[in-house]
Design a protein around this motif. Structure first.
Motif, PDB file in Angstrom:
ATOM      1  N   GLY A   8       0.826  -1.211   0.000  1.00  0.00           N
ATOM      2  CA  GLY A   8       0.000   0.000   0.000  1.00  0.00           C
ATOM      3  C   GLY A   8       0.854   1.252   0.000  1.00  0.00           C
ATOM      4  N   ILE A  11      -1.132   7.066   2.461  1.00  0.00           N
ATOM      5  CA  ILE A  11      -0.525   8.018   3.399  1.00  0.00           C
ATOM      6  C   ILE A  11       0.417   7.284   4.367  1.00  0.00           C
ATOM      7  CG2 ILE A  11      -1.070   9.603   5.302  1.00  0.00           C
ATOM      8  CD1 ILE A  11      -3.673  10.287   3.658  1.00  0.00           C
ATOM      9  N   GLY A  13       1.718   4.144   4.034  1.00  0.00           N
ATOM     10  CA  GLY A  13       2.778   3.378   3.370  1.00  0.00           C
ATOM     11  C   GLY A  13       3.947   4.253   2.947  1.00  0.00           C
ATOM     12  N   GLU A  31       1.993  -1.011  -4.583  1.00  0.00           N
ATOM     13  CA  GLU A  31       0.695  -0.327  -4.610  1.00  0.00           C
ATOM     14  C   GLU A  31      -0.219  -0.985  -5.646  1.00  0.00           C
ATOM     15  OE1 GLU A  31      -1.140   2.076  -3.052  1.00  0.00           O
ATOM     16  OE2 GLU A  31      -2.588   1.654  -4.644  1.00  0.00           O
ATOM     17  N   ALA A  32      -1.482  -1.181  -5.253  1.00  0.00           N
ATOM     18  CA  ALA A  32      -2.427  -1.873  -6.137  1.00  0.00           C
ATOM     19  C   ALA A  32      -2.773  -1.055  -7.387  1.00  0.00           C
ATOM     20  CB  ALA A  32      -3.707  -2.194  -5.363  1.00  0.00           C
ATOM     21  N   TYR A  33      -2.894   0.258  -7.242  1.00  0.00           N
ATOM     22  CA  TYR A  33      -3.204   1.086  -8.421  1.00  0.00           C
ATOM     23  C   TYR A  33      -2.133   0.866  -9.483  1.00  0.00           C
ATOM     24  CZ  TYR A  33      -6.884   4.003  -6.328  1.00  0.00           C
ATOM     25  OH  TYR A  33      -8.040   4.459  -5.780  1.00  0.00           O
ATOM     26  N   ALA A 155      -0.001  -1.789   4.877  1.00  0.00           N
ATOM     27  CA  ALA A 155      -0.482  -0.395   4.949  1.00  0.00           C
ATOM     28  C   ALA A 155      -1.529  -0.235   3.863  1.00  0.00           C
ATOM     29  CB  ALA A 155       0.689   0.570   4.741  1.00  0.00           C
ATOM     30  N   GLY A 157      -4.831  -0.026   3.869  1.00  0.00           N
ATOM     31  CA  GLY A 157      -6.099   0.670   4.059  1.00  0.00           C
ATOM     32  C   GLY A 157      -7.196  -0.148   4.715  1.00  0.00           C
ATOM     33  N   GLY A 290      -1.928   1.921  10.242  1.00  0.00           N
ATOM     34  CA  GLY A 290      -2.935   2.818   9.658  1.00  0.00           C
ATOM     35  C   GLY A 290      -4.333   2.214   9.641  1.00  0.00           C
ATOM     36  N   PRO A 298     -14.049   9.975   9.979  1.00  0.00           N
ATOM     37  CA  PRO A 298     -13.325  11.242   9.780  1.00  0.00           C
ATOM     38  C   PRO A 298     -13.676  12.352  10.781  1.00  0.00           C
ATOM     39  CG  PRO A 298     -14.636  10.656   7.831  1.00  0.00           C
ATOM     40  CD  PRO A 298     -14.965   9.662   8.873  1.00  0.00           C
ATOM     41  N   GLY A 301     -11.007  14.089  12.577  1.00  0.00           N
ATOM     42  CA  GLY A 301      -9.923  14.627  11.744  1.00  0.00           C
ATOM     43  C   GLY A 301      -8.573  14.021  12.081  1.00  0.00           C
ATOM     44  N   GLN A 302      -8.525  12.721  12.381  1.00  0.00           N
ATOM     45  CA  GLN A 302      -7.288  12.111  12.880  1.00  0.00           C
ATOM     46  C   GLN A 302      -6.796  10.913  12.063  1.00  0.00           C
ATOM     47  OE1 GLN A 302      -5.064  12.663  15.302  1.00  0.00           O
ATOM     48  NE2 GLN A 302      -5.945  14.466  16.251  1.00  0.00           N
ATOM     49  N   ALA A 304      -5.482  10.386   9.012  1.00  0.00           N
ATOM     50  CA  ALA A 304      -4.162  10.519   8.383  1.00  0.00           C
ATOM     51  C   ALA A 304      -3.096  10.636   9.462  1.00  0.00           C
ATOM     52  CB  ALA A 304      -4.145  11.738   7.471  1.00  0.00           C
TER      53      ALA A 304
HETATM   54  C1  LIG Z   1     -13.701  11.389   2.799  1.00  0.00           C
HETATM   55  C2  LIG Z   1     -12.666  11.118   3.823  1.00  0.00           C
HETATM   56  C3  LIG Z   1     -12.336  12.138   4.673  1.00  0.00           C
HETATM   57  C4  LIG Z   1     -11.348  11.937   5.599  1.00  0.00           C
HETATM   58  N1  LIG Z   1     -11.054  12.962   6.440  1.00  0.00           N
HETATM   59  C5  LIG Z   1     -10.010  12.846   7.265  1.00  0.00           C
HETATM   60  C6  LIG Z   1      -9.589  13.945   8.055  1.00  0.00           C
HETATM   61  O1  LIG Z   1     -10.183  15.018   8.077  1.00  0.00           O
HETATM   62  N2  LIG Z   1      -8.470  13.815   8.784  1.00  0.00           N
HETATM   63  C7  LIG Z   1      -7.762  12.639   8.778  1.00  0.00           C
HETATM   64  O2  LIG Z   1      -6.726  12.599   9.461  1.00  0.00           O
HETATM   65  N3  LIG Z   1      -8.166  11.552   8.089  1.00  0.00           N
HETATM   66  C8  LIG Z   1      -9.267  11.627   7.318  1.00  0.00           C
HETATM   67  N4  LIG Z   1      -9.657  10.558   6.559  1.00  0.00           N
HETATM   68  C9  LIG Z   1      -8.988   9.274   6.708  1.00  0.00           C
HETATM   69  C10 LIG Z   1      -7.653   9.182   5.989  1.00  0.00           C
HETATM   70  O3  LIG Z   1      -7.746   9.465   4.625  1.00  0.00           O
HETATM   71  C11 LIG Z   1      -7.158   7.775   6.215  1.00  0.00           C
HETATM   72  O4  LIG Z   1      -7.253   7.494   7.583  1.00  0.00           O
HETATM   73  C12 LIG Z   1      -5.731   7.627   5.759  1.00  0.00           C
HETATM   74  O5  LIG Z   1      -5.669   7.764   4.363  1.00  0.00           O
HETATM   75  C13 LIG Z   1      -5.158   6.271   6.189  1.00  0.00           C
HETATM   76  O6  LIG Z   1      -3.951   6.028   5.560  1.00  0.00           O
HETATM   77  P1  LIG Z   1      -3.541   4.543   5.175  1.00  0.00           P
HETATM   78  O7  LIG Z   1      -2.192   4.643   4.552  1.00  0.00           O
HETATM   79  O8  LIG Z   1      -3.721   3.646   6.334  1.00  0.00           O
HETATM   80  O9  LIG Z   1      -4.596   4.093   4.084  1.00  0.00           O
HETATM   81  P2  LIG Z   1      -4.827   4.697   2.639  1.00  0.00           P
HETATM   82  O10 LIG Z   1      -4.356   6.089   2.551  1.00  0.00           O
HETATM   83  O11 LIG Z   1      -6.227   4.362   2.295  1.00  0.00           O
HETATM   84  O12 LIG Z   1      -3.844   3.846   1.719  1.00  0.00           O
HETATM   85  C14 LIG Z   1      -4.027   2.467   1.446  1.00  0.00           C
HETATM   86  C15 LIG Z   1      -3.318   2.162   0.124  1.00  0.00           C
HETATM   87  O13 LIG Z   1      -3.257   0.754  -0.027  1.00  0.00           O
HETATM   88  C16 LIG Z   1      -3.568   0.428  -1.377  1.00  0.00           C
HETATM   89  N5  LIG Z   1      -4.046  -0.967  -1.393  1.00  0.00           N
HETATM   90  C17 LIG Z   1      -5.250  -1.441  -0.989  1.00  0.00           C
HETATM   91  N6  LIG Z   1      -5.302  -2.769  -1.116  1.00  0.00           N
HETATM   92  C18 LIG Z   1      -4.096  -3.166  -1.609  1.00  0.00           C
HETATM   93  C19 LIG Z   1      -3.522  -4.431  -1.951  1.00  0.00           C
HETATM   94  N7  LIG Z   1      -4.212  -5.593  -1.812  1.00  0.00           N
HETATM   95  N8  LIG Z   1      -2.251  -4.469  -2.433  1.00  0.00           N
HETATM   96  C20 LIG Z   1      -1.534  -3.326  -2.576  1.00  0.00           C
HETATM   97  N9  LIG Z   1      -2.040  -2.081  -2.279  1.00  0.00           N
HETATM   98  C21 LIG Z   1      -3.293  -2.013  -1.794  1.00  0.00           C
HETATM   99  C22 LIG Z   1      -4.616   1.445  -1.758  1.00  0.00           C
HETATM  100  O14 LIG Z   1      -4.735   1.587  -3.164  1.00  0.00           O
HETATM  101  C23 LIG Z   1      -4.067   2.704  -1.083  1.00  0.00           C
HETATM  102  O15 LIG Z   1      -3.190   3.421  -1.910  1.00  0.00           O
HETATM  103  C24 LIG Z   1     -10.679  10.686   5.667  1.00  0.00           C
HETATM  104  C25 LIG Z   1     -11.016   9.648   4.820  1.00  0.00           C
HETATM  105  C26 LIG Z   1     -12.021   9.850   3.909  1.00  0.00           C
HETATM  106  C27 LIG Z   1     -12.400   8.722   3.002  1.00  0.00           C
END
Ligand SMILES: Cc1cc2nc3c(=O)[nH]c(=O)nc-3n(C[C@H](O)[C@H](O)[C@H](O)COP(=O)(O)OP(=O)(O)OC[C@H]3O[C@@H](n4cnc5c(N)ncnc54)[C@H](O)[C@@H]3O)c2cc1C
Length: 399
Positions: A8, A11, A13, A31-33, A155, A157, A290, A298, A301-302, A304
């Motif tokens: 992943g 944010i 990763g 990354e899957a994308y 990481a 998601g 994460g 959300p 707001g925590q 990320a």
């Molecule tokens: C609309 C919205 C509003 C938000 N508002 C806030 C806010 O105000 N403040 C805040 O702090 N947080 C907010 N968040 C939450 C925040 O965006 C997430 O908590 C944060 O992105 C978590 O990071 P992460 O790296 O754990 O997951 P993500 O950023 O979701 O990253 C996961 C990555 O893993 C990839 N992936 C998934 N499956 C696979 C796989 N099988 N193999 C390889 N790659 C894969 C995905 O494509 C993605 O790129 C909000 C979320 C949303 C949806």
């Protein structure tokens, strides 16, 4: 030198890879994308504690991602009664406050800095399965390729594949009862400098801010007791959302309808889920960070900030602990109580956005009193004043 596979490139990763590099651990991101798609999505708050964590590893996102300070939040009832004001976090010692950024811009800023530091990000690599071996771990991807490393960090998601392999009994993400809808508008309304406004409408919750440029960032939280499918949401066109939202907010502050009417581009919608607790955070050479292990709604707001803190603290544990198991155990010990408290707090905020008619009257009466209490910076200090000193040894001995 340890070699890590990071599943992943979101944010958490990308931050993880930069923190590991600091800790002397080599990593590759999968990354899957199939290309650097800065995922769509609206805007988010990077709370001051998240900025503190990025500073610990010298990562700058505010300027690079066109972030702007939002130190204040003002609450209104749908009828236009000012319910009160609270601080959006605690300023860092140099005065830095929580900022608002577009999610895609934050993602891009992190990715570019990871690439600048020579970190390898591979696209089109969707984790299908992994196998723990005597030497570490082999990750297998849906395109038929594989990669080997000493440790694997999930990481990936909220719908983490890594989590499901690590613990097939892990709980499914919980629907919070909210659908979040939002977009960007332009009108001639005055800027809401340094302030985001929140309106507890009769039927739904509305948030907005107006930048000096006139750009308006807005979202609405709609209460849906029964969880719609992603397909149902995706099938709703922008014009239908516009009509539906105008109806929902028809009896509330007229400014809301004005903002919705002047929305530019697509109006996006998504279901709001969280993961209050995950029984298994790590096993053998595999660990989660994460949203994969503790997604928060959300409202606080925590999300990320929590993913960023996880990454920096896990890297410190890997740097300082005598072995992988001690590092993962220390990481869970340091992180679990804090993140579960944040997820629970955010859920209480989410619940306050969708009360019935009786509860609504009670809420509007009580809110000014509650907000006075919250206005005291000490009431949320536990969340915002979390500080990471990169040079300080991580506490890796767990009693
Ligand atoms: C609309 C919205 C509003 C938000 N508002 C806030 C806010 O105000 N403040 C805040 O702090 N947080 C907010 N968040 C939450 C925040 O965006 C997430 O908590 C944060 O992105 C978590 O990071 P992460 O790296 O754990 O997951 P993500 O950023 O979701 O990253 C996961 C990555 O893993 C990839 N992936 C998934 N499956 C696979 C796989 N099988 N193999 C390889 N790659 C894969 C995905 O494509 C993605 O790129 C909000 C979320 C949303 C949806």
């Amino acid at each position: 030198m340890k070699k890590a596979l990071i599943i992943g490139g979101g944010i958490g990763g990308t931050t993880m890879a930069m923190a590991l590099q600091r800790a002397g651990v080599e990593s590759r991101i999968f990354e899957a994308y199939d290309r650097p798609a800065d995922y769509p999505g609206l805007f988010l708050n990077i709370a001051s504690n998240g900025l503190d964590a990025l500073r610990a590893i010298d990562v700058e996102v505010v300027d690079r991602a066109d972030g702007f300070p939002i130190p204040r939040m003002v609450m209104w009832s749908g009828t236009g009664k000012r319910l009160g004001q609270v601080a959006n976090g605690t300023p860092l010692p140099d005065g830095t406050v929580s900022v608002c950024v577009r999610r895609g811009a934050l993602q891009k800023a992190l990715r570019e800095q990871a690439l600048d530091r020579g970190i390898d990000i591979e696209y089109g690599k969707r984790l299908e399965d992994y196998e723990v071996t005597a030497d570490g771990v082999v990750a297998r991807f849906t395109d038929g390729t594989h990669a080997t490393g000493e440790i694997l960090i999930g990481a990936d998601g909220i719908n983490s594949r890594t989590r499901r392999i690590l613990d097939p009994d892990s709980a499914k993400p919980r629907f919070t009862g909210l659908v979040s809808v939002g977009g960007y508008s332009r009108t001639n309304l005055a800027p809401t400098t340094d302030t985001q406004h929140f309106v507890f409408g009769k039927q739904a919750f509305f948030g907005y801010l107006i930048r000096e440029s006139g750009d308006i960032y807005w979202f609405a939280n709609l209460h849906r007791p029964d969880e719609p499918t992603r397909g149902e949401l995706a099938a709703i066109p922008t014009e239908q959302w516009r009509r539906q939202l105008r109806d929902l907010f028809a009896d509330d502050l007229p400014l809301i309808s004005q903002i919705i009417t002047t929305s530019v581009g697509d109006i996006g919608a998504h279901l709001v889920h969280d993961i209050p607790t995950s029984p298994v955070w790590h096993r053998g050479s595999v660990v989660l960070i994460g949203d994969a292990v503790h997604a928060t709604s959300p409202s606080a707001g925590q999300g990320a900030a929590m993913a960023i803190e996880d990454a920096v603290i896990l890297a410190k544990c890997l740097r300082d602990a005598p072995d992988i198991n001690a590092a993962f155990t220390a990481y869970e010990h340091l992180r679990r109580p804090r993140v579960e408290k944040v997820v629970a707090y955010s859920k209480t905020l989410s619940d306050s956005k969708a009360p019935g008619p009786v509860a609504r009257v009670f809420r509007d009466l009580m809110m000014p009193i509650a907000l006075k209490l919250f206005a005291n910076p000490k009431s949320h200090a536990w969340m915002y004043t979390h500080h990471i000193d990169w040079n300080e040894k991580a506490v890796t001995k767990v009693a």
